[in-house]
Design an enzyme around this catalytic site. Structure first.
Site, PDB file in Angstrom:
ATOM      1  N   LYS A   1       0.967  -1.198  -0.035  1.00  0.00           N
ATOM      2  CA  LYS A   1       0.156   0.167   0.123  1.00  0.00           C
ATOM      3  C   LYS A   1       1.047   1.301   0.084  1.00  0.00           C
ATOM      4  O   LYS A   1       0.248   2.318  -0.350  1.00  0.00           O
ATOM      5  CB  LYS A   1      -0.906  -0.010   1.142  1.00  0.00           C
TER       6      LYS A   1
ATOM      7  N   SER B   1       1.143 -10.022  -0.847  1.00  0.00           N
ATOM      8  CA  SER B   1       0.829  -8.224  -0.883  1.00  0.00           C
ATOM      9  C   SER B   1       1.209  -7.800   0.775  1.00  0.00           C
ATOM     10  O   SER B   1       1.344  -6.731   0.697  1.00  0.00           O
ATOM     11  CB  SER B   1      -0.710  -8.203  -0.963  1.00  0.00           C
TER      12      SER B   1
END
Ligand SMILES: *Cc1c(COP(=O)(O)O)cnc(C)c1O
Length: 339
Positions: free
Chosen positions: A69, A321
């Site tokens: 992110k 991720s």
């Protein structure tokens, strides 16, 4: 009569008219270069053996905040004009997006406020403060924290950085797509964790533009897969939120979604849903076979291969991720506790 298979239809023209383009992603890549990690794509011999095709892991667990992110948050903040930056930023996320905004803002010398409710555990509050952000504790729910963030936008002119439904955020996440195609130009499939769709949407734009024949496969948990329900319904819909090991994949897509629903519904070839047990297997495999600490959301690509829920047409990349799992929960999963 031959029926045109979906994957045989050229997609480049599609990606040209979508709300995020390859050019946006290339600009994001130049902008964030040197400020986020250029993560490695490493071959997994055990997963390659299981799948019968070369399988590579894209290690976003190695970003400074332990999750991808940072790419989107960094690109979004760097794209703001000077006046907005001076005024400062606000978000109500306590998860990886909140960490990313806190870290990027502090690196760039931009003030940031992260709003949270009094129910957020002290370790999470401390972690965000340690990243350099100011913390506002308000109310007793995520909705209360969100309201406080919206109040600060109106009353103090702060800029809110959304977690996924924003062109600059999506373009930042899409830089992962440029990197995996550059490192492994012959990819036939990309397995991407799917929640709000900023990650999958951004990667899909890059990969479909550079290698249209590659299949893009989104992966969510069975419990509360909002983007999957929305794609099936043909419009953004709300689903009931449930507890899941893939906590970073929780939450809705937003009923007024402007960008990521369009990207995911037109570019994803398939969405796979996983049980809690399957996700736990992915976390265990990552630790024992790949020497990686991976959170539930980050382990779904590995889990999909282990569960044999995906058939690979050729070499594949799995987006791993994020790493941010509570150490006690991680330990319990490794000890084999049922999900
Ligand atoms: C946010 C997040 C996702 C999902 O990203 P979206 O853009 O919301 O689809 C996946 N994995 C991790 C670790 C995340 O933090």
């Amino acid at each position: 009569m031959t029926i045109m298979k979906r994957e045989n239809i050229p997609r480049l023209t599609d990606t040209d008219i979508l709300p995020v383009t390859l050019a946006d992603i290339r600009r994001a890549s130049a902008r964030i270069d040197g400020r986020v990690a250029r993560t490695p794509l490493v071959r997994s011999s055990t997963l390659s053996g299981l799948a019968g095709q070369p399988v590579h892991l894209k290690l976003e667990t190695l970003q400074p905040i332990g999750a991808f992110k940072l790419r989107g948050a960094m690109n979004a903040i760097l794209s703001l004009d000077d006046a907005c930056r001076r005024q400062g930023l606000v978000t109500a996320s306590t998860g990886n997006h909140g960490r990313a905004v806190a870290y990027a803002a502090s690196e760039l010398g931009v003030p940031a406020i992260i709003c949270m409710s009094s129910l957020v555990p002290a370790n999470k509050v401390d972690a965000i403060r340690a990243l350099g952000a100011e913390v506002h504790i308000v109310g007793v729910s995520q909705d209360d924290a969100q309201e406080e963030a919206e109040r600060l936008v109106v009353e103090r002119g702060l800029t809110s950085i959304p977690p996924f439904d924003n062109v600059d955020v999506v373009a930042g996440q899409g830089t992962i797509g440029l990197e995996i195609i550059s490192d492994s130009p012959d990819l036939a499939a990309v397995l991407v964790p799917l929640s709000g769709g900023g990650l999958a949407g951004g990667i899909a734009v890059a990969v479909k533009a550079l290698r249209p024949q590659a299949r893009l496969i989104g992966i969510s948990m069975e419990r509360g897969a909002a983007m999957n329900a929305s794609i099936t319904a043909g419009r953004p819909v709300a689903v009931r939120e449930e507890e899941t090991l893939a906590d970073s994949l929780g939450g809705g897509v937003g009923l007024k979604n402007r960008i990521t629903f369009a990207l995911c519904s037109s570019l994803l070839d398939d969405v796979i849903l996983l049980s809690e047990d399957e996700i736990a297997q992915g976390i265990r495999h990552a630790w024992h076979q790949e020497a990686l600490t991976v959170e539930g959301a980050g382990a779904v690509g590995i889990a999909a291969i282990l569960a044999k829920k995906v058939e690979l047409p050729g070499p594949a990349a799995i987006i791993v991720s994020g790493a941010n799992i509570d150490p006690k929960l991680h330990q319990r999963i490794l000890e084999g506790a049922e999900a």
